[in-house]
Design a protein around this motif. Structure first.
Motif, PDB file in Angstrom:
ATOM      1  N   TYR A 288      52.869  35.342  46.030  1.00 55.58           N
ATOM      2  CA  TYR A 288      52.087  36.665  46.239  1.00 55.58           C
ATOM      3  C   TYR A 288      53.157  38.045  45.961  1.00 55.58           C
ATOM      4  O   TYR A 288      52.714  38.864  45.287  1.00 55.58           O
ATOM      5  CB  TYR A 288      51.964  36.857  47.790  1.00 55.58           C
ATOM      6  CG  TYR A 288      51.847  38.349  48.433  1.00 55.58           C
ATOM      7  CD1 TYR A 288      50.850  39.138  48.073  1.00 55.58           C
ATOM      8  CD2 TYR A 288      52.730  38.533  49.402  1.00 55.58           C
ATOM      9  CE1 TYR A 288      50.869  40.426  48.494  1.00 55.58           C
ATOM     10  CE2 TYR A 288      52.836  40.115  49.926  1.00 55.58           C
ATOM     11  CZ  TYR A 288      51.793  40.650  49.290  1.00 55.58           C
ATOM     12  OH  TYR A 288      51.754  41.916  49.857  1.00 55.58           O
TER      13      TYR A 288
ATOM     14  N   TRP B 131      42.568  47.213  44.540  1.00 50.81           N
ATOM     15  CA  TRP B 131      42.998  46.913  43.159  1.00 50.81           C
ATOM     16  C   TRP B 131      41.944  46.575  42.254  1.00 50.81           C
ATOM     17  O   TRP B 131      42.334  46.916  41.100  1.00 50.81           O
ATOM     18  CB  TRP B 131      44.116  45.894  43.142  1.00 50.81           C
ATOM     19  CG  TRP B 131      45.312  46.141  43.825  1.00 50.81           C
ATOM     20  CD1 TRP B 131      45.943  47.313  44.519  1.00 50.81           C
ATOM     21  CD2 TRP B 131      46.748  45.524  43.391  1.00 50.81           C
ATOM     22  NE1 TRP B 131      47.073  47.180  44.895  1.00 50.81           N
ATOM     23  CE2 TRP B 131      47.630  46.154  44.227  1.00 50.81           C
ATOM     24  CE3 TRP B 131      46.975  44.506  42.392  1.00 50.81           C
ATOM     25  CZ2 TRP B 131      48.979  45.897  44.103  1.00 50.81           C
ATOM     26  CZ3 TRP B 131      48.422  44.146  42.517  1.00 50.81           C
ATOM     27  CH2 TRP B 131      49.443  44.801  43.464  1.00 50.81           C
ATOM     28  N   ARG B 132      40.860  46.086  42.835  1.00 50.54           N
ATOM     29  CA  ARG B 132      39.801  45.840  41.870  1.00 50.54           C
ATOM     30  C   ARG B 132      38.793  46.857  41.638  1.00 50.54           C
ATOM     31  O   ARG B 132      38.318  47.262  40.495  1.00 50.54           O
ATOM     32  CB  ARG B 132      38.905  44.640  42.448  1.00 50.54           C
ATOM     33  CG  ARG B 132      37.834  44.293  41.646  1.00 50.54           C
ATOM     34  CD  ARG B 132      37.967  43.475  40.364  1.00 50.54           C
ATOM     35  NE  ARG B 132      37.132  42.978  39.581  1.00 50.54           N
ATOM     36  CZ  ARG B 132      36.443  43.665  38.871  1.00 50.54           C
ATOM     37  NH1 ARG B 132      36.720  45.127  38.481  1.00 50.54           N
ATOM     38  NH2 ARG B 132      35.348  43.074  38.203  1.00 50.54           N
TER      39      ARG B 132
ATOM     40  N   TRP C 291      46.408  38.930  46.162  1.00 55.76           N
ATOM     41  CA  TRP C 291      45.993  39.187  47.289  1.00 55.76           C
ATOM     42  C   TRP C 291      45.243  37.846  47.520  1.00 55.76           C
ATOM     43  O   TRP C 291      45.073  37.577  48.784  1.00 55.76           O
ATOM     44  CB  TRP C 291      44.845  40.410  47.371  1.00 55.76           C
ATOM     45  CG  TRP C 291      45.489  41.590  47.064  1.00 55.76           C
ATOM     46  CD1 TRP C 291      45.576  42.378  45.849  1.00 55.76           C
ATOM     47  CD2 TRP C 291      46.431  42.320  47.781  1.00 55.76           C
ATOM     48  NE1 TRP C 291      46.095  43.588  45.720  1.00 55.76           N
ATOM     49  CE2 TRP C 291      46.765  43.448  47.123  1.00 55.76           C
ATOM     50  CE3 TRP C 291      46.693  41.917  49.179  1.00 55.76           C
ATOM     51  CZ2 TRP C 291      47.888  44.375  47.745  1.00 55.76           C
ATOM     52  CZ3 TRP C 291      47.806  42.893  49.585  1.00 55.76           C
ATOM     53  CH2 TRP C 291      48.075  44.082  48.969  1.00 55.76           C
ATOM     54  N   TYR C 292      44.817  37.028  46.731  1.00 54.38           N
ATOM     55  CA  TYR C 292      44.196  35.701  47.027  1.00 54.38           C
ATOM     56  C   TYR C 292      45.507  34.860  47.577  1.00 54.38           C
ATOM     57  O   TYR C 292      45.263  34.198  48.578  1.00 54.38           O
ATOM     58  CB  TYR C 292      43.977  34.959  45.604  1.00 54.38           C
ATOM     59  CG  TYR C 292      42.587  35.612  45.084  1.00 54.38           C
ATOM     60  CD1 TYR C 292      41.366  35.324  45.434  1.00 54.38           C
ATOM     61  CD2 TYR C 292      42.843  36.519  43.901  1.00 54.38           C
ATOM     62  CE1 TYR C 292      40.149  35.944  45.163  1.00 54.38           C
ATOM     63  CE2 TYR C 292      41.545  36.884  43.578  1.00 54.38           C
ATOM     64  CZ  TYR C 292      40.297  36.719  43.909  1.00 54.38           C
ATOM     65  OH  TYR C 292      39.012  37.260  43.453  1.00 54.38           O
TER      66      TYR C 292
ATOM     67  N   LEU D  95      46.122  41.166  40.310  1.00 53.31           N
ATOM     68  CA  LEU D  95      44.953  41.040  41.577  1.00 53.31           C
ATOM     69  C   LEU D  95      45.164  39.733  42.294  1.00 53.31           C
ATOM     70  O   LEU D  95      44.785  39.606  43.391  1.00 53.31           O
ATOM     71  CB  LEU D  95      43.595  41.203  40.887  1.00 53.31           C
ATOM     72  CG  LEU D  95      42.259  41.621  41.651  1.00 53.31           C
ATOM     73  CD1 LEU D  95      42.413  42.914  42.501  1.00 53.31           C
ATOM     74  CD2 LEU D  95      41.319  41.320  40.768  1.00 53.31           C
ATOM     75  N   TRP D  96      45.647  38.877  41.554  1.00 51.41           N
ATOM     76  CA  TRP D  96      45.747  37.301  42.240  1.00 51.41           C
ATOM     77  C   TRP D  96      46.870  37.385  43.096  1.00 51.41           C
ATOM     78  O   TRP D  96      46.588  36.430  44.236  1.00 51.41           O
ATOM     79  CB  TRP D  96      46.148  36.273  41.085  1.00 51.41           C
ATOM     80  CG  TRP D  96      45.028  36.067  40.362  1.00 51.41           C
ATOM     81  CD1 TRP D  96      44.636  36.540  38.959  1.00 51.41           C
ATOM     82  CD2 TRP D  96      43.928  35.031  40.497  1.00 51.41           C
ATOM     83  NE1 TRP D  96      43.524  36.092  38.394  1.00 51.41           N
ATOM     84  CE2 TRP D  96      43.178  35.222  39.494  1.00 51.41           C
ATOM     85  CE3 TRP D  96      43.471  34.245  41.549  1.00 51.41           C
ATOM     86  CZ2 TRP D  96      41.959  34.229  39.188  1.00 51.41           C
ATOM     87  CZ3 TRP D  96      42.544  33.325  41.528  1.00 51.41           C
ATOM     88  CH2 TRP D  96      41.615  33.289  40.258  1.00 51.41           C
TER      89      TRP D  96
ATOM     90  N   ALA E 122      44.765  41.750  53.034  1.00 52.56           N
ATOM     91  CA  ALA E 122      44.672  41.136  51.948  1.00 52.56           C
ATOM     92  C   ALA E 122      43.361  41.551  51.212  1.00 52.56           C
ATOM     93  O   ALA E 122      43.042  41.935  49.862  1.00 52.56           O
ATOM     94  CB  ALA E 122      44.894  39.727  51.980  1.00 52.56           C
TER      95      ALA E 122
ATOM     96  N   SER F  11      48.446  48.416  48.720  1.00 56.38           N
ATOM     97  CA  SER F  11      47.226  48.128  48.650  1.00 56.38           C
ATOM     98  C   SER F  11      46.855  49.386  47.762  1.00 56.38           C
ATOM     99  O   SER F  11      46.027  49.322  46.849  1.00 56.38           O
ATOM    100  CB  SER F  11      46.377  47.933  49.768  1.00 56.38           C
ATOM    101  OG  SER F  11      46.438  49.178  50.194  1.00 56.38           O
TER     102      SER F  11
ATOM    103  N   TRP G 219      42.729  43.733  47.838  1.00 57.64           N
ATOM    104  CA  TRP G 219      41.950  43.114  46.798  1.00 57.64           C
ATOM    105  C   TRP G 219      40.963  44.170  46.262  1.00 57.64           C
ATOM    106  O   TRP G 219      40.620  44.300  45.034  1.00 57.64           O
ATOM    107  CB  TRP G 219      41.332  41.655  46.976  1.00 57.64           C
ATOM    108  CG  TRP G 219      40.500  41.246  45.889  1.00 57.64           C
ATOM    109  CD1 TRP G 219      41.050  40.560  44.788  1.00 57.64           C
ATOM    110  CD2 TRP G 219      39.135  41.402  45.566  1.00 57.64           C
ATOM    111  NE1 TRP G 219      39.773  40.237  43.779  1.00 57.64           N
ATOM    112  CE2 TRP G 219      38.847  40.785  44.456  1.00 57.64           C
ATOM    113  CE3 TRP G 219      38.116  42.286  46.300  1.00 57.64           C
ATOM    114  CZ2 TRP G 219      37.465  40.920  43.938  1.00 57.64           C
ATOM    115  CZ3 TRP G 219      36.854  42.107  45.752  1.00 57.64           C
ATOM    116  CH2 TRP G 219      36.528  41.538  44.490  1.00 57.64           C
ATOM    117  N   TRP G 220      40.400  44.765  47.235  1.00 55.75           N
ATOM    118  CA  TRP G 220      39.186  45.657  46.923  1.00 55.75           C
ATOM    119  C   TRP G 220      39.933  47.023  46.213  1.00 55.75           C
ATOM    120  O   TRP G 220      39.288  47.490  45.406  1.00 55.75           O
ATOM    121  CB  TRP G 220      38.471  45.993  48.256  1.00 55.75           C
ATOM    122  CG  TRP G 220      37.169  46.856  47.835  1.00 55.75           C
ATOM    123  CD1 TRP G 220      35.872  46.331  47.574  1.00 55.75           C
ATOM    124  CD2 TRP G 220      37.145  48.263  47.714  1.00 55.75           C
ATOM    125  NE1 TRP G 220      35.061  47.563  47.451  1.00 55.75           N
ATOM    126  CE2 TRP G 220      35.714  48.622  47.510  1.00 55.75           C
ATOM    127  CE3 TRP G 220      38.150  49.262  48.003  1.00 55.75           C
ATOM    128  CZ2 TRP G 220      35.298  50.026  47.144  1.00 55.75           C
ATOM    129  CZ3 TRP G 220      37.752  50.615  47.912  1.00 55.75           C
ATOM    130  CH2 TRP G 220      36.395  50.893  47.775  1.00 55.75           C
TER     131      TRP G 220
END
Length: 208
Positions: free
Chosen positions: A29, A81-82, A41-42, A38-39, A74, A146, A78-79
């Motif tokens: 991470y 950064w996307r 956050w997964y 972006l990965w 997380a 974030s 993700w949202w």
């Protein structure tokens, strides 16, 4: 020294497979976050999900709640950064002023103080003040990440340094060593973000 090595070996041997997976994902991470992938956050969400299970199984319910909050952050990260403000490179994100950071730090400190006093009064929790302040500021720093605010790494330098001391002083040698690795990764992330910033500025100058 020998006692330390024996204790370290015992803790490594006692670490479950699931915990090792969570630790490895936590490291991944940070590396991915350093590259603004972006990965990251997964990896964070899965790592925290595993820790949620481990903490609940150990009857550490406050830690369980904390990990659930990290999972929510997380998803939020993700949202962002996307689709949100973090969808651009960090170098393109306007930095918040030092006055803002000072004001928010005072607010976080006040929140942590109230929680620590309540825990002191109504629970038998140990190292309440250090644990509470690191928890509150960790959540705050994750929120800053974030939003791709470079300042998040300065907060993590302080937070992870305190965690190294906190866990080592409580006999969690492996965990303390892990947070020392985190410190190194935070420095790497700061360096990587600065390199990206300089490259972005250079490309913009050439385009002109």
């Amino acid at each position: 020294m020998m006692t330390f090595l024996v204790e370290l070996g015992e803790q490594v041997a006692a670490t479950s497979f699931l915990e090792w997976v969570a630790v490895v994902l936590a490291v991944i991470y940070l590396v991915l976050a350093a590259h603004q992938s972006l990965w990251c956050w997964y990896a964070a969400a899965v790592s925290c999900a595993i820790y949620t299970h481990l903490m609940f199984a150990a009857n550490l319910y406050m830690e369980t709640v904390l990990q659930l909050i990290y999972i929510a952050l997380a998803v939020y990260g993700w949202w962002q950064w996307r689709f949100g403000r973090g969808s651009t490179l960090a170098s393109e994100v306007r930095s918040l002023s030092w006055q803002w950071h000072l004001a928010m730090s005072l607010v976080m400190a006040a929140i942590a103080a109230v929680i620590a006093m309540l825990l002191t009064a109504y629970t038998s929790a140990d190292a309440v003040w250090l644990d509470t302040y690191t928890t509150v500021f960790s959540l705050f720093a994750t929120w800053l990440l974030s939003r791709k605010q470079f300042a998040n790494w300065w907060y993590w330098l302080v937070i992870d340094s305190v965690y190294v001391y906190l866990y080592a002083s409580k006999g969690f040698v492996v965990t303390g060593a892990l947070y020392f690795v985190y410190l190194i990764l935070v420095c790497y992330a700061m360096w990587q973000w600065r390199i990206t910033e300089q490259a972005d500025k250079g490309a913009a100058a050439v385009a002109r």
